[in-house]
Every structure is written in C-alpha cells, then in structure tokens.
Scaffold this motif. Structure first.
Motif, PDB file in Angstrom:
ATOM      1  N   VAL A 196      10.735  14.155  -4.936  1.00  0.00           N
ATOM      2  CA  VAL A 196      10.623  13.211  -3.821  1.00  0.00           C
ATOM      3  C   VAL A 196      11.484  13.706  -2.664  1.00  0.00           C
ATOM      4  CG1 VAL A 196      11.009  10.836  -3.053  1.00  0.00           C
ATOM      5  CG2 VAL A 196      10.197  11.289  -5.388  1.00  0.00           C
ATOM      6  N   THR A 197      10.835  13.981  -1.528  1.00  0.00           N
ATOM      7  CA  THR A 197      11.578  14.446  -0.353  1.00  0.00           C
ATOM      8  C   THR A 197      11.918  13.310   0.598  1.00  0.00           C
ATOM      9  OG1 THR A 197       9.483  15.002   0.756  1.00  0.00           O
ATOM     10  CG2 THR A 197      10.562  16.746  -0.508  1.00  0.00           C
ATOM     11  N   TYR A 255       5.776   4.705   2.381  1.00  0.00           N
ATOM     12  CA  TYR A 255       5.444   6.077   2.740  1.00  0.00           C
ATOM     13  C   TYR A 255       6.330   7.015   1.927  1.00  0.00           C
ATOM     14  CZ  TYR A 255       3.335   3.735   6.762  1.00  0.00           C
ATOM     15  OH  TYR A 255       2.595   2.907   7.569  1.00  0.00           O
ATOM     16  N   ILE A 256       5.696   7.886   1.141  1.00  0.00           N
ATOM     17  CA  ILE A 256       6.460   8.793   0.293  1.00  0.00           C
ATOM     18  C   ILE A 256       5.953  10.208   0.487  1.00  0.00           C
ATOM     19  CG2 ILE A 256       4.970   8.362  -1.700  1.00  0.00           C
ATOM     20  CD1 ILE A 256       7.508   8.702  -3.450  1.00  0.00           C
ATOM     21  N   GLU A 257       6.886  11.129   0.634  1.00  0.00           N
ATOM     22  CA  GLU A 257       6.563  12.549   0.725  1.00  0.00           C
ATOM     23  C   GLU A 257       7.070  13.221  -0.549  1.00  0.00           C
ATOM     24  OE1 GLU A 257       4.866  14.138   3.178  1.00  0.00           O
ATOM     25  OE2 GLU A 257       4.548  12.189   4.150  1.00  0.00           O
ATOM     26  N   THR A 275       0.842  -1.187   0.000  1.00  0.00           N
ATOM     27  CA  THR A 275       0.000   0.000   0.000  1.00  0.00           C
ATOM     28  C   THR A 275       0.879   1.240   0.000  1.00  0.00           C
ATOM     29  OG1 THR A 275      -1.815  -1.107   1.151  1.00  0.00           O
ATOM     30  CG2 THR A 275      -1.766   1.294   1.258  1.00  0.00           C
ATOM     31  N   ILE A 276       0.621   2.136  -0.954  1.00  0.00           N
ATOM     32  CA  ILE A 276       1.402   3.362  -1.097  1.00  0.00           C
ATOM     33  C   ILE A 276       0.634   4.515  -0.470  1.00  0.00           C
ATOM     34  CG2 ILE A 276       2.469   4.964  -2.725  1.00  0.00           C
ATOM     35  CD1 ILE A 276       2.601   2.648  -4.725  1.00  0.00           C
ATOM     36  N   ARG A 277       1.288   5.213   0.456  1.00  0.00           N
ATOM     37  CA  ARG A 277       0.729   6.414   1.065  1.00  0.00           C
ATOM     38  C   ARG A 277       1.565   7.616   0.610  1.00  0.00           C
ATOM     39  NH1 ARG A 277      -3.061   5.404   5.054  1.00  0.00           N
ATOM     40  NH2 ARG A 277      -2.839   7.574   5.761  1.00  0.00           N
ATOM     41  N   VAL A 278       0.899   8.585   0.005  1.00  0.00           N
ATOM     42  CA  VAL A 278       1.569   9.776  -0.526  1.00  0.00           C
ATOM     43  C   VAL A 278       1.165  10.980   0.318  1.00  0.00           C
ATOM     44  CG1 VAL A 278       1.939  11.242  -2.541  1.00  0.00           C
ATOM     45  CG2 VAL A 278       1.542   8.784  -2.844  1.00  0.00           C
ATOM     46  N   ILE A 310       5.017  12.547  -9.818  1.00  0.00           N
ATOM     47  CA  ILE A 310       6.385  13.044  -9.830  1.00  0.00           C
ATOM     48  C   ILE A 310       6.920  13.015 -11.259  1.00  0.00           C
ATOM     49  CG2 ILE A 310       6.846  12.305  -7.456  1.00  0.00           C
ATOM     50  CD1 ILE A 310       8.328   9.915  -8.570  1.00  0.00           C
ATOM     51  N   ARG A 311       7.923  13.871 -11.511  1.00  0.00           N
ATOM     52  CA  ARG A 311       8.558  13.892 -12.826  1.00  0.00           C
ATOM     53  C   ARG A 311      10.075  13.749 -12.701  1.00  0.00           C
ATOM     54  NH1 ARG A 311       6.737  18.655 -16.577  1.00  0.00           N
ATOM     55  NH2 ARG A 311       7.925  17.352 -18.044  1.00  0.00           N
TER      56      ARG A 311
END
Length: 263
Positions: free
Chosen positions: A72-73, A85-87, A33-36, A65-66
């Motif tokens: 991506v932080t 978990y991606i910010e 599961t991806i949480r943005v 994102i490009r």
C-alpha cells in the motif's frame, strides 16, 4: 467524519394491544466505494467505523495486497462523499477484478470436488495452528464478545467479531455486515503486524462457506460462533484444517470439525 454507529428515530410501538410513540435506536448504514489505482473496485455497505481497516482487510481477502507496508503506497478516505482511494503496487488484472468466476477443483489435494471463487484459491490458507482451547474458555470468549458490544445491545442490528487468545479479546469490531466485521479485524491485524496463526476468531453470525473462507484467509485455526454452520462451510473447514464450533450459548456448544483443538 465522526464515527456514528447508531441514530435515534421516533417510532410507533405496539405491545399488548396498545400503541405508543417511543424513540428507538437503529444502526447506521453507510455506502463506501473503493477505488484502487484510479479504478472503481467495489462498493461496500457498512457501519461507518474503522473504515481504513475494513478497506485493507477487504483488499487483502481479495488478494490485492498481502503485506501492508510493502503493497500500500497511499490510502485516502473522502468520508463526506463516501470514497476510499488506495494506491497499491499490485497490478489489477481482469481476472482479479472479476468476483463472479468460480474455480472448480479439489481443495488441499482431497478427492472431494469443491466450488470456490478464483481469489479464494489464491488467498485461502490451510491452518497449521497447534493452538488448543478448553470448552470453558470457548464459552467465556463468546460471553465476552456479546457483552462488549454496546451497539448490538442498543440496536440488535449488527454483527460482532473478535480476534482472541484463550484468555480474552485482543481486538473486536462491529458492523452491519458480517463480512465487513471480519475485514475490519483482518485489516487491523495487517496494519498492526498482529500474527493470527495462534489466535482464535470469535463471531456472532452463522458460519457460511463465505465466512469460513474469510477465516481461512485471515489465517486462524479456530472459529467459534454463536450461530449455526452450513454443510458446505464444514466441508471447507475439514479440508482447510480449521476447527469450527457453533451454537455457543449459555453453557452449551457444538464442535463440528477438527475437535482435537478443543479439550
């Protein structure tokens, strides 16, 4: 978590009227599961390998994102619980998050009307590739892809894909999901700054319209497949200036769109 792409299972096998108990090798299936930016975005069922690449490639194909370094932080995988978990610096709007809406419009200014997802319109690119390849090189690349996948030979239950030059494979990835295999390639190229406009995408599965759009988002101009295309995929390939070839098996292949790149 260690990358476990296969597992062993005792099964009963029937052949020529006889039943025997043997140990078989099957492909591993794993939900992620991806949480943005704190919000649940998608759950992907995949082969648990190269997960960071898959997440980055998937979000790039969805238009979130490009440029990896800029957009991506942070990225953290909790593989035991099955979360990524991606910010990002991107603002996730409802229109971006809605994967169900279709856009009806003419692709690349052509008169033929085509159906595309909204994010496809924003992220798919018409190819400007000047790359050319010979028929023999196409066949060699497909043979190299098929022979390089130990997981496929063990299980028969995964898809293989590779980014290539005419001479050989640069990077290959395997997954139970054909989309996932392409996302892993896309993510790898973004994270390692590999330019793909002059590269070739070699793929084991059929060329559906969704696979063709994924290839367009990655940015390649030549797509080679072991399997068959669909008519909608070929219409999109014509519009997006992508060369497609299928049924590459043995010493045979079919070229469907933009044959000028295959000499």
């Amino acid at each position: 978590m260690e990358e476990i792409m296969t597992t062993r299972r005792k099964i009963k096998s029937y052949q020529d009227g006889k039943v025997t108990e043997i140990e078989d090798i099957v492909a591993t299936e794993y939900p992620l599961t991806i949480r943005v930016n704190g919000n649940e975005f998608a759950t992907m069922v995949c082969t648990p390998s190269h997960l960071e690449e898959m997440v980055i490639g998937f979000l790039a194909s969805e238009g979130i994102i490009r440029i990896f370094e800029r957009d991506v932080t942070s990225l953290y995988l909790d593989e035991d619980k099955g979360f990524a978990y991606i910010e990002t610096t991107a603002e996730i709007t409802p229109s971006i998050h809605d994967h169900t809406k279709r856009f009806i419009g003419s692709c690349c200014g052509k008169s033929r009307q085509s159906f595309y997802f909204q994010n496809d319109v924003r992220t798919a690119k018409s190819s400007m590739s000047k790359e050319k390849i010979t028929f023999k090189q196409c066949i060699n690349l497909m043979n190299a892809l098929q022979s390089s996948s130990g997981t496929f030979h063990e299980t028969g239950g995964v898809h293989n894909a590779a980014i290539c030059t005419q001479e050989g494979i640069i990077v290959s990835r395997t997954d139970i999901g054909r989309h996932n295999a392409l996302d892993k390639l896309y993510g790898h190229c973004l994270m390692n700054k590999i330019k793909v406009q002059d590269k070739i995408l070699v793929f084991s599965g059929r060329i559906s319209s969704e696979i063709l759009m994924k290839a367009a988002k990655i940015g390649v101009g030549i797509l080679l497949s072991k399997s068959a295309p669909t008519e909608l995929a070929l219409q999109a390939a014509e519009d997006l200036n992508i060369t497609t070839a299928g049924f590459i098996r043995g010493n045979k292949m079919n070229v469907y769109t933009h044959p000028e790149r295959i000499i």
